[in-house]
Design a protein around this motif. Structure first.
Motif, PDB file in Angstrom:
ATOM      1  N   ALA A 181       0.839  -1.211   0.000  1.00  0.00           N
ATOM      2  CA  ALA A 181       0.000   0.000   0.000  1.00  0.00           C
ATOM      3  C   ALA A 181       0.868   1.254   0.000  1.00  0.00           C
ATOM      4  O   ALA A 181       0.548   2.234  -0.682  1.00  0.00           O
ATOM      5  N   LEU A 182       1.963   1.228   0.740  1.00  0.00           N
ATOM      6  CA  LEU A 182       2.847   2.388   0.766  1.00  0.00           C
ATOM      7  C   LEU A 182       3.608   2.560  -0.548  1.00  0.00           C
ATOM      8  O   LEU A 182       3.852   3.689  -0.982  1.00  0.00           O
ATOM      9  N   TRP A 183       3.980   1.467  -1.202  1.00  0.00           N
ATOM     10  CA  TRP A 183       4.626   1.573  -2.507  1.00  0.00           C
ATOM     11  C   TRP A 183       3.690   2.223  -3.523  1.00  0.00           C
ATOM     12  O   TRP A 183       4.129   2.942  -4.405  1.00  0.00           O
ATOM     13  N   GLU A 184       2.403   1.955  -3.402  1.00  0.00           N
ATOM     14  CA  GLU A 184       1.430   2.479  -4.369  1.00  0.00           C
ATOM     15  C   GLU A 184       1.132   3.964  -4.167  1.00  0.00           C
ATOM     16  O   GLU A 184       0.608   4.612  -5.060  1.00  0.00           O
ATOM     17  N   ARG A 185       1.465   4.496  -3.020  1.00  0.00           N
ATOM     18  CA  ARG A 185       1.216   5.911  -2.727  1.00  0.00           C
ATOM     19  C   ARG A 185       2.399   6.747  -3.201  1.00  0.00           C
ATOM     20  O   ARG A 185       3.524   6.285  -3.240  1.00  0.00           O
ATOM     21  N   ASP A 186       2.147   8.003  -3.487  1.00  0.00           N
ATOM     22  CA  ASP A 186       3.250   8.887  -3.872  1.00  0.00           C
ATOM     23  C   ASP A 186       3.646   9.815  -2.726  1.00  0.00           C
ATOM     24  O   ASP A 186       4.387  10.770  -2.919  1.00  0.00           O
ATOM     25  N   HIS A 187       3.148   9.523  -1.521  1.00  0.00           N
ATOM     26  CA  HIS A 187       3.489  10.316  -0.344  1.00  0.00           C
ATOM     27  C   HIS A 187       3.331   9.453   0.916  1.00  0.00           C
ATOM     28  O   HIS A 187       2.658   8.425   0.875  1.00  0.00           O
ATOM     29  N   PRO A 188       3.956   9.869   2.011  1.00  0.00           N
ATOM     30  CA  PRO A 188       3.842   9.100   3.256  1.00  0.00           C
ATOM     31  C   PRO A 188       2.385   9.011   3.717  1.00  0.00           C
ATOM     32  O   PRO A 188       1.557   9.858   3.372  1.00  0.00           O
ATOM     33  N   ALA A 189       2.091   7.979   4.495  1.00  0.00           N
ATOM     34  CA  ALA A 189       0.722   7.774   4.980  1.00  0.00           C
ATOM     35  C   ALA A 189       0.744   7.374   6.447  1.00  0.00           C
ATOM     36  O   ALA A 189       1.684   6.736   6.919  1.00  0.00           O
ATOM     37  N   GLY A 190      -0.328   7.744   7.122  1.00  0.00           N
ATOM     38  CA  GLY A 190      -0.507   7.375   8.516  1.00  0.00           C
ATOM     39  C   GLY A 190      -1.520   6.254   8.656  1.00  0.00           C
ATOM     40  O   GLY A 190      -2.035   5.714   7.665  1.00  0.00           O
ATOM     41  N   VAL A 191      -1.835   5.935   9.892  1.00  0.00           N
ATOM     42  CA  VAL A 191      -2.754   4.829  10.175  1.00  0.00           C
ATOM     43  C   VAL A 191      -4.119   5.036   9.508  1.00  0.00           C
ATOM     44  O   VAL A 191      -4.625   4.105   8.871  1.00  0.00           O
ATOM     45  N   PRO A 192      -4.746   6.222   9.605  1.00  0.00           N
ATOM     46  CA  PRO A 192      -6.086   6.357   8.991  1.00  0.00           C
ATOM     47  C   PRO A 192      -6.093   6.082   7.484  1.00  0.00           C
ATOM     48  O   PRO A 192      -6.961   5.369   6.979  1.00  0.00           O
ATOM     49  N   GLU A 193      -5.099   6.620   6.772  1.00  0.00           N
ATOM     50  CA  GLU A 193      -5.047   6.412   5.319  1.00  0.00           C
ATOM     51  C   GLU A 193      -4.798   4.948   4.979  1.00  0.00           C
ATOM     52  O   GLU A 193      -5.436   4.395   4.077  1.00  0.00           O
ATOM     53  N   LEU A 194      -3.870   4.341   5.689  1.00  0.00           N
ATOM     54  CA  LEU A 194      -3.567   2.942   5.411  1.00  0.00           C
ATOM     55  C   LEU A 194      -4.729   2.035   5.772  1.00  0.00           C
ATOM     56  O   LEU A 194      -5.007   1.064   5.070  1.00  0.00           O
ATOM     57  N   HIS A 195      -5.411   2.355   6.844  1.00  0.00           N
ATOM     58  CA  HIS A 195      -6.560   1.544   7.265  1.00  0.00           C
ATOM     59  C   HIS A 195      -7.620   1.541   6.167  1.00  0.00           C
ATOM     60  O   HIS A 195      -8.242   0.516   5.895  1.00  0.00           O
ATOM     61  N   GLU A 196      -7.809   2.680   5.515  1.00  0.00           N
ATOM     62  CA  GLU A 196      -8.776   2.775   4.412  1.00  0.00           C
ATOM     63  C   GLU A 196      -8.316   1.984   3.194  1.00  0.00           C
ATOM     64  O   GLU A 196      -9.129   1.442   2.462  1.00  0.00           O
ATOM     65  N   ASN A 197      -7.005   1.935   2.960  1.00  0.00           N
ATOM     66  CA  ASN A 197      -6.467   1.287   1.767  1.00  0.00           C
ATOM     67  C   ASN A 197      -6.398  -0.228   1.860  1.00  0.00           C
ATOM     68  O   ASN A 197      -6.373  -0.902   0.840  1.00  0.00           O
ATOM     69  N   LEU A 198      -6.310  -0.759   3.076  1.00  0.00           N
ATOM     70  CA  LEU A 198      -6.192  -2.203   3.222  1.00  0.00           C
ATOM     71  C   LEU A 198      -7.515  -2.867   2.896  1.00  0.00           C
ATOM     72  O   LEU A 198      -8.588  -2.326   3.175  1.00  0.00           O
TER      73      LEU A 198
ATOM     74  N   GLY B 219      13.544  -1.669   9.843  1.00  0.00           N
ATOM     75  CA  GLY B 219      14.230  -0.859   8.848  1.00  0.00           C
ATOM     76  C   GLY B 219      13.567  -0.851   7.482  1.00  0.00           C
ATOM     77  O   GLY B 219      14.131  -0.332   6.523  1.00  0.00           O
ATOM     78  N   LEU B 220      12.357  -1.413   7.393  1.00  0.00           N
ATOM     79  CA  LEU B 220      11.658  -1.451   6.107  1.00  0.00           C
ATOM     80  C   LEU B 220      10.830  -0.191   5.863  1.00  0.00           C
ATOM     81  O   LEU B 220      10.472   0.104   4.722  1.00  0.00           O
ATOM     82  N   LEU B 221      10.522   0.549   6.938  1.00  0.00           N
ATOM     83  CA  LEU B 221       9.786   1.800   6.822  1.00  0.00           C
ATOM     84  C   LEU B 221      10.523   2.892   7.577  1.00  0.00           C
ATOM     85  O   LEU B 221      11.175   2.629   8.585  1.00  0.00           O
ATOM     86  N   ALA B 222      10.389   4.109   7.088  1.00  0.00           N
ATOM     87  CA  ALA B 222      10.847   5.291   7.817  1.00  0.00           C
ATOM     88  C   ALA B 222       9.595   6.013   8.298  1.00  0.00           C
ATOM     89  O   ALA B 222       8.488   5.765   7.791  1.00  0.00           O
ATOM     90  N   ARG B 223       9.768   6.906   9.283  1.00  0.00           N
ATOM     91  CA  ARG B 223       8.601   7.638   9.781  1.00  0.00           C
ATOM     92  C   ARG B 223       9.033   9.008  10.280  1.00  0.00           C
ATOM     93  O   ARG B 223      10.187   9.249  10.597  1.00  0.00           O
ATOM     94  N   ARG B 224       8.045   9.893  10.319  1.00  0.00           N
ATOM     95  CA  ARG B 224       8.233  11.216  10.921  1.00  0.00           C
ATOM     96  C   ARG B 224       6.891  11.655  11.482  1.00  0.00           C
ATOM     97  O   ARG B 224       5.838  11.179  11.053  1.00  0.00           O
ATOM     98  N   ARG B 225       6.951  12.560  12.424  1.00  0.00           N
ATOM     99  CA  ARG B 225       5.710  13.094  12.995  1.00  0.00           C
ATOM    100  C   ARG B 225       5.151  14.171  12.076  1.00  0.00           C
ATOM    101  O   ARG B 225       5.873  15.022  11.579  1.00  0.00           O
ATOM    102  N   SER B 226       3.839  14.110  11.895  1.00  0.00           N
ATOM    103  CA  SER B 226       3.144  15.109  11.100  1.00  0.00           C
ATOM    104  C   SER B 226       1.798  15.353  11.769  1.00  0.00           C
ATOM    105  O   SER B 226       0.989  14.427  11.892  1.00  0.00           O
TER     106      SER B 226
END
Length: 103
Positions: A14-31, A53-60
């Protein structure tokens, strides 16, 4: 991470298919609905993928957003080496696992 399960694989795809970082709400909708994952379960899986080490993250806006740190090819190579290390005798199993992750 010793093993990439179906949920973790779905998250990375799901993250590969996005062109920007995603949080839990967005990913929950995509699964897919059949994943039947709760928000806390998704957060736990994201945290594990980040630790591995498969994902990076930042606070937004007070929450974490995630993005993949590996390409499909890099993850495929990693998974092949892990599977070959644990299931050398069963090549069909290895190919099935890799195909499930990258498709």
């Amino acid at each position: 991470m010793s093993r990439l399960g179906e949920l973790e694989a779905a998250i990375v795809r799901a993250l590969w298919e996005r062109d920007h970082p995603a949080g839990v709400p967005e990913l929950h909708e995509n699964l897919r609905p059949e994943q039947c994952v709760t928000a806390p379960g998704l957060q736990r899986a994201l945290k594990n993928l980040h630790r591995a080490g498969l994902l990076a993250r930042r606070r937004s806006c007070g929450t974490y957003v995630y993005w993949p740190t590996v390409s499909r090819a890099e993850l495929r190579d990693l998974l092949i080496s892990q599977v070959l290390g644990t299931a050398r005798a069963d090549h069909r199993y290895t190919l099935t696992c890799v195909k499930r992750i990258i498709d």
